[in-house]
Design an enzyme around this catalytic site. Sequence first.
Site, PDB file in Angstrom:
ATOM      1  N   ASP A  65       0.757  -1.307   0.036  1.00  0.00           N
ATOM      2  CA  ASP A  65      -0.048   0.020   0.123  1.00  0.00           C
ATOM      3  C   ASP A  65       0.919   1.269  -0.101  1.00  0.00           C
ATOM      4  O   ASP A  65       2.112   1.296   0.533  1.00  0.00           O
ATOM      5  CB  ASP A  65      -0.832  -0.054   1.238  1.00  0.00           C
ATOM      6  CG  ASP A  65      -2.319  -0.592   1.124  1.00  0.00           C
ATOM      7  OD1 ASP A  65      -2.518  -0.957  -0.076  1.00  0.00           O
ATOM      8  OD2 ASP A  65      -3.041  -0.262   2.203  1.00  0.00           O
ATOM      9  N   TYR A  67       2.081   4.774   1.608  1.00  0.00           N
ATOM     10  CA  TYR A  67       1.994   5.247   3.142  1.00  0.00           C
ATOM     11  C   TYR A  67       0.597   5.931   3.185  1.00  0.00           C
ATOM     12  O   TYR A  67       0.228   6.673   2.354  1.00  0.00           O
ATOM     13  CB  TYR A  67       3.051   6.142   3.426  1.00  0.00           C
ATOM     14  CG  TYR A  67       4.537   5.456   3.516  1.00  0.00           C
ATOM     15  CD1 TYR A  67       4.801   4.477   4.239  1.00  0.00           C
ATOM     16  CD2 TYR A  67       5.296   5.842   2.224  1.00  0.00           C
ATOM     17  CE1 TYR A  67       5.931   3.908   4.079  1.00  0.00           C
ATOM     18  CE2 TYR A  67       6.622   5.136   2.445  1.00  0.00           C
ATOM     19  CZ  TYR A  67       6.850   4.089   3.495  1.00  0.00           C
ATOM     20  OH  TYR A  67       8.067   3.628   3.350  1.00  0.00           O
ATOM     21  N   PHE A  78       7.752   2.017  -0.863  1.00  0.00           N
ATOM     22  CA  PHE A  78       8.515   2.513   0.101  1.00  0.00           C
ATOM     23  C   PHE A  78       9.104   3.799   0.350  1.00  0.00           C
ATOM     24  O   PHE A  78       9.940   4.242   1.126  1.00  0.00           O
ATOM     25  CB  PHE A  78       9.924   1.365   0.187  1.00  0.00           C
ATOM     26  CG  PHE A  78       9.485   0.022   0.250  1.00  0.00           C
ATOM     27  CD1 PHE A  78       9.169  -0.486   1.700  1.00  0.00           C
ATOM     28  CD2 PHE A  78       9.485  -0.973  -0.902  1.00  0.00           C
ATOM     29  CE1 PHE A  78       8.719  -1.773   1.876  1.00  0.00           C
ATOM     30  CE2 PHE A  78       8.960  -2.338  -0.406  1.00  0.00           C
ATOM     31  CZ  PHE A  78       8.843  -2.719   0.860  1.00  0.00           C
ATOM     32  N   HIS A 187      10.275  -9.066   5.220  1.00  0.00           N
ATOM     33  CA  HIS A 187       9.945  -7.907   4.987  1.00  0.00           C
ATOM     34  C   HIS A 187      10.742  -6.886   5.768  1.00  0.00           C
ATOM     35  O   HIS A 187      11.145  -7.323   6.937  1.00  0.00           O
ATOM     36  CB  HIS A 187       8.414  -7.374   5.280  1.00  0.00           C
ATOM     37  CG  HIS A 187       7.818  -6.153   4.869  1.00  0.00           C
ATOM     38  ND1 HIS A 187       7.939  -4.953   5.463  1.00  0.00           N
ATOM     39  CD2 HIS A 187       7.522  -5.874   3.819  1.00  0.00           C
ATOM     40  CE1 HIS A 187       7.442  -3.908   4.888  1.00  0.00           C
ATOM     41  NE2 HIS A 187       6.905  -4.587   3.734  1.00  0.00           N
TER      42      HIS A 187
END
Length: 221
Positions: A65, A67, A78, A187
């Site tokens: 997704d 932020y 990211f 992750h």
Amino acid sequence: MNVNIAESWKAHLQSEFEKPYFQKLVEFIKEEYATQKIYPPGRLIFNAFNHCSFEQVKVVILGQDPYHGPNQANGLAFSVAEGVPIPPSLVNIFKEIKEDLDKPLPKSGNLERWADQGVLLLNATLTVRAGQAGSHQNKGWETFTDTVIKQIADQKTGLIFMLWGAYAQKKGAIIDDSRHLILKSKHPSPMAAQWGGWFGNKHFSQANEYLKSRGEEEIDW
């Protein structure tokens, strides 16, 4: 349907824009932007594509997704907008690069500098409501981004796919590992990284070694 995306991608994705699911997605997104606070800003929805042409792609990093905090999302997985505090997952990415390549920690979390070198920073879902993680999941974005992955994986060879965490690895299951280098790890989020499997994965040096072996320019991470 005319979608405001870089021409190099439009040539490969135009048929997708005409499909009923995508037209339904566009109507949903238009309504959301008209009535809710949505990230990223509309002009940056396809920022990852606009900074990295189809022909230019060397590396694909899959996120989930955007932020959902104020001024963070800039359309690249990211990445955050210039001047915004660096989120914890990206801090861990930078720490791994420092250990792997002996590079100093950057002051900016804006990853457009990676995208401009051929790193496609692709979120599975390209929009989100402010403060509501996952709020635009299962509306059609995942179908679209699956198509993007399939197009580049089928039409190109020698790409590097970085699949961090179970979600990215599941989404990347369609990639043929005989045609591309697939790098998997935990992750980089603090919760996942603390259990091991993120730090020390050396994905960034492995990527550059692979590019070098193919006579391609390495990424300045």
